[in-house]
Design a protein around this motif. Structure first.
Motif, PDB file in Angstrom:
ATOM      1  N   ILE A 118      -3.833   2.169  -0.635  1.00  0.00           N
ATOM      2  CA  ILE A 118      -4.948   2.346  -1.568  1.00  0.00           C
ATOM      3  C   ILE A 118      -4.729   1.532  -2.836  1.00  0.00           C
ATOM      4  O   ILE A 118      -5.653   0.895  -3.346  1.00  0.00           O
ATOM      5  CB  ILE A 118      -5.173   3.843  -1.874  1.00  0.00           C
ATOM      6  N   VAL A 119      -3.508   1.507  -3.341  1.00  0.00           N
ATOM      7  CA  VAL A 119      -3.209   0.723  -4.543  1.00  0.00           C
ATOM      8  C   VAL A 119      -3.388  -0.773  -4.277  1.00  0.00           C
ATOM      9  O   VAL A 119      -3.924  -1.505  -5.120  1.00  0.00           O
ATOM     10  CB  VAL A 119      -1.785   1.045  -5.062  1.00  0.00           C
ATOM     11  N   ILE A 120      -2.983  -1.236  -3.101  1.00  0.00           N
ATOM     12  CA  ILE A 120      -3.178  -2.653  -2.752  1.00  0.00           C
ATOM     13  C   ILE A 120      -4.677  -2.972  -2.720  1.00  0.00           C
ATOM     14  O   ILE A 120      -5.110  -4.014  -3.230  1.00  0.00           O
ATOM     15  CB  ILE A 120      -2.495  -3.002  -1.418  1.00  0.00           C
ATOM     16  N   GLY A 121      -5.473  -2.093  -2.141  1.00  0.00           N
ATOM     17  CA  GLY A 121      -6.918  -2.293  -2.120  1.00  0.00           C
ATOM     18  C   GLY A 121      -7.505  -2.335  -3.520  1.00  0.00           C
ATOM     19  O   GLY A 121      -8.346  -3.184  -3.839  1.00  0.00           O
ATOM     20  N   PHE A 122      -7.061  -1.444  -4.373  1.00  0.00           N
ATOM     21  CA  PHE A 122      -7.542  -1.401  -5.758  1.00  0.00           C
ATOM     22  C   PHE A 122      -7.141  -2.669  -6.498  1.00  0.00           C
ATOM     23  O   PHE A 122      -7.946  -3.254  -7.229  1.00  0.00           O
ATOM     24  CB  PHE A 122      -6.988  -0.152  -6.458  1.00  0.00           C
ATOM     25  N   ALA A 155     -11.031  -1.327   4.504  1.00  0.00           N
ATOM     26  CA  ALA A 155     -10.034  -1.070   5.545  1.00  0.00           C
ATOM     27  C   ALA A 155      -8.744  -0.534   4.928  1.00  0.00           C
ATOM     28  O   ALA A 155      -8.147   0.422   5.448  1.00  0.00           O
ATOM     29  CB  ALA A 155      -9.759  -2.340   6.352  1.00  0.00           C
ATOM     30  N   LEU A 156      -8.309  -1.133   3.827  1.00  0.00           N
ATOM     31  CA  LEU A 156      -7.105  -0.639   3.147  1.00  0.00           C
ATOM     32  C   LEU A 156      -7.309   0.792   2.659  1.00  0.00           C
ATOM     33  O   LEU A 156      -6.416   1.634   2.778  1.00  0.00           O
ATOM     34  CB  LEU A 156      -6.742  -1.559   1.970  1.00  0.00           C
ATOM     35  N   ASN A 157      -8.495   1.069   2.121  1.00  0.00           N
ATOM     36  CA  ASN A 157      -8.786   2.428   1.648  1.00  0.00           C
ATOM     37  C   ASN A 157      -8.851   3.427   2.798  1.00  0.00           C
ATOM     38  O   ASN A 157      -8.370   4.557   2.667  1.00  0.00           O
ATOM     39  CB  ASN A 157     -10.079   2.439   0.840  1.00  0.00           C
ATOM     40  N   LEU A 158      -9.432   3.018   3.931  1.00  0.00           N
ATOM     41  CA  LEU A 158      -9.504   3.921   5.085  1.00  0.00           C
ATOM     42  C   LEU A 158      -8.115   4.235   5.625  1.00  0.00           C
ATOM     43  O   LEU A 158      -7.784   5.403   5.864  1.00  0.00           O
ATOM     44  CB  LEU A 158     -10.377   3.319   6.181  1.00  0.00           C
ATOM     45  N   ILE A 159      -7.295   3.219   5.787  1.00  0.00           N
ATOM     46  CA  ILE A 159      -5.928   3.438   6.283  1.00  0.00           C
ATOM     47  C   ILE A 159      -5.163   4.336   5.317  1.00  0.00           C
ATOM     48  O   ILE A 159      -4.488   5.291   5.721  1.00  0.00           O
ATOM     49  CB  ILE A 159      -5.196   2.097   6.490  1.00  0.00           C
ATOM     50  N   GLY A 160      -5.269   4.045   4.027  1.00  0.00           N
ATOM     51  CA  GLY A 160      -4.587   4.860   3.025  1.00  0.00           C
ATOM     52  C   GLY A 160      -5.050   6.303   3.045  1.00  0.00           C
ATOM     53  O   GLY A 160      -4.237   7.239   2.989  1.00  0.00           O
ATOM     54  N   ALA A 161      -6.357   6.513   3.142  1.00  0.00           N
ATOM     55  CA  ALA A 161      -6.897   7.879   3.160  1.00  0.00           C
ATOM     56  C   ALA A 161      -6.445   8.645   4.400  1.00  0.00           C
ATOM     57  O   ALA A 161      -6.098   9.830   4.318  1.00  0.00           O
ATOM     58  CB  ALA A 161      -8.420   7.834   3.092  1.00  0.00           C
ATOM     59  N   ILE A 162      -6.422   7.968   5.546  1.00  0.00           N
ATOM     60  CA  ILE A 162      -5.961   8.634   6.769  1.00  0.00           C
ATOM     61  C   ILE A 162      -4.493   9.026   6.652  1.00  0.00           C
ATOM     62  O   ILE A 162      -4.116  10.159   6.993  1.00  0.00           O
ATOM     63  CB  ILE A 162      -6.208   7.735   8.000  1.00  0.00           C
ATOM     64  N   LEU A 163      -3.669   8.112   6.163  1.00  0.00           N
ATOM     65  CA  LEU A 163      -2.237   8.422   6.023  1.00  0.00           C
ATOM     66  C   LEU A 163      -2.013   9.549   5.022  1.00  0.00           C
ATOM     67  O   LEU A 163      -1.199  10.453   5.266  1.00  0.00           O
ATOM     68  CB  LEU A 163      -1.457   7.165   5.630  1.00  0.00           C
ATOM     69  N   ALA A 176       6.263  13.450   6.237  1.00  0.00           N
ATOM     70  CA  ALA A 176       4.907  13.497   5.709  1.00  0.00           C
ATOM     71  C   ALA A 176       4.837  12.865   4.321  1.00  0.00           C
ATOM     72  O   ALA A 176       3.868  12.174   3.994  1.00  0.00           O
ATOM     73  CB  ALA A 176       4.399  14.938   5.661  1.00  0.00           C
ATOM     74  N   ASN A 177       5.865  13.091   3.522  1.00  0.00           N
ATOM     75  CA  ASN A 177       5.915  12.469   2.195  1.00  0.00           C
ATOM     76  C   ASN A 177       5.965  10.947   2.308  1.00  0.00           C
ATOM     77  O   ASN A 177       5.289  10.238   1.566  1.00  0.00           O
ATOM     78  CB  ASN A 177       7.114  12.975   1.397  1.00  0.00           C
ATOM     79  N   VAL A 178       6.764  10.437   3.237  1.00  0.00           N
ATOM     80  CA  VAL A 178       6.855   8.986   3.442  1.00  0.00           C
ATOM     81  C   VAL A 178       5.503   8.435   3.893  1.00  0.00           C
ATOM     82  O   VAL A 178       5.040   7.408   3.390  1.00  0.00           O
ATOM     83  CB  VAL A 178       7.967   8.637   4.460  1.00  0.00           C
ATOM     84  N   ILE A 179       4.851   9.130   4.818  1.00  0.00           N
ATOM     85  CA  ILE A 179       3.522   8.716   5.298  1.00  0.00           C
ATOM     86  C   ILE A 179       2.534   8.706   4.131  1.00  0.00           C
ATOM     87  O   ILE A 179       1.737   7.774   3.987  1.00  0.00           O
ATOM     88  CB  ILE A 179       3.040   9.640   6.435  1.00  0.00           C
ATOM     89  N   GLY A 180       2.590   9.722   3.299  1.00  0.00           N
ATOM     90  CA  GLY A 180       1.700   9.789   2.138  1.00  0.00           C
ATOM     91  C   GLY A 180       1.969   8.675   1.138  1.00  0.00           C
ATOM     92  O   GLY A 180       1.033   8.102   0.568  1.00  0.00           O
ATOM     93  N   ILE A 181       3.221   8.333   0.919  1.00  0.00           N
ATOM     94  CA  ILE A 181       3.570   7.233   0.010  1.00  0.00           C
ATOM     95  C   ILE A 181       3.032   5.913   0.554  1.00  0.00           C
ATOM     96  O   ILE A 181       2.460   5.109  -0.187  1.00  0.00           O
ATOM     97  CB  ILE A 181       5.094   7.178  -0.221  1.00  0.00           C
ATOM     98  N   ILE A 182       3.188   5.699   1.851  1.00  0.00           N
ATOM     99  CA  ILE A 182       2.661   4.475   2.471  1.00  0.00           C
ATOM    100  C   ILE A 182       1.137   4.433   2.319  1.00  0.00           C
ATOM    101  O   ILE A 182       0.560   3.392   1.984  1.00  0.00           O
ATOM    102  CB  ILE A 182       3.090   4.375   3.947  1.00  0.00           C
TER     103      ILE A 182
END
Length: 90
Positions: free
Chosen positions: A21-25, A41-49, A10-16
């Motif tokens: 999100i950082v790439i989107g920013f 799209a980057l923010n949505l994927i990041g938020a889901i992970l 879960a930690n690895v998933i959260g880091i990814i």
């Protein structure tokens, strides 16, 4: 959820998710012309992970933030797609 994902996974998933999100920013701040679809799209994927990670390593306030973040990103994707559709010549 912990029956399916270990705390470490879960930690690895959260880091990814955080990386997405950082790439989107970074894109939003460095691109000459921001691509709203890519950004959202980057923010949505990041938020889901991150939400997946937070369901294993529970932090309710952060999980609530990610749900709202995902909802806003979903709205942004819809808006970007609608604007692209409207911009196409008939």
């Amino acid at each position: 959820m912990t029956d399916f994902i270990t705390s470490s996974a879960a930690n690895v998933i959260g880091i990814i998710g955080s990386i997405f999100i950082v790439i989107g920013f970074a894109h939003a701040n460095m691109a000459k012309a921001m691509n709203a679809l890519l950004f959202n799209a980057l923010n949505l994927i990041g938020a889901i992970l991150l939400a997946i990670s937070l369901m294993v390593n529970v932090n309710l306030p952060a999980l609530m933030l990610e749900v709202v973040w995902a909802a806003i990103a979903t709205f942004g994707i819809g808006k970007a797609l609608w604007l692209r559709h409207e911009a196409k010549p008939a």
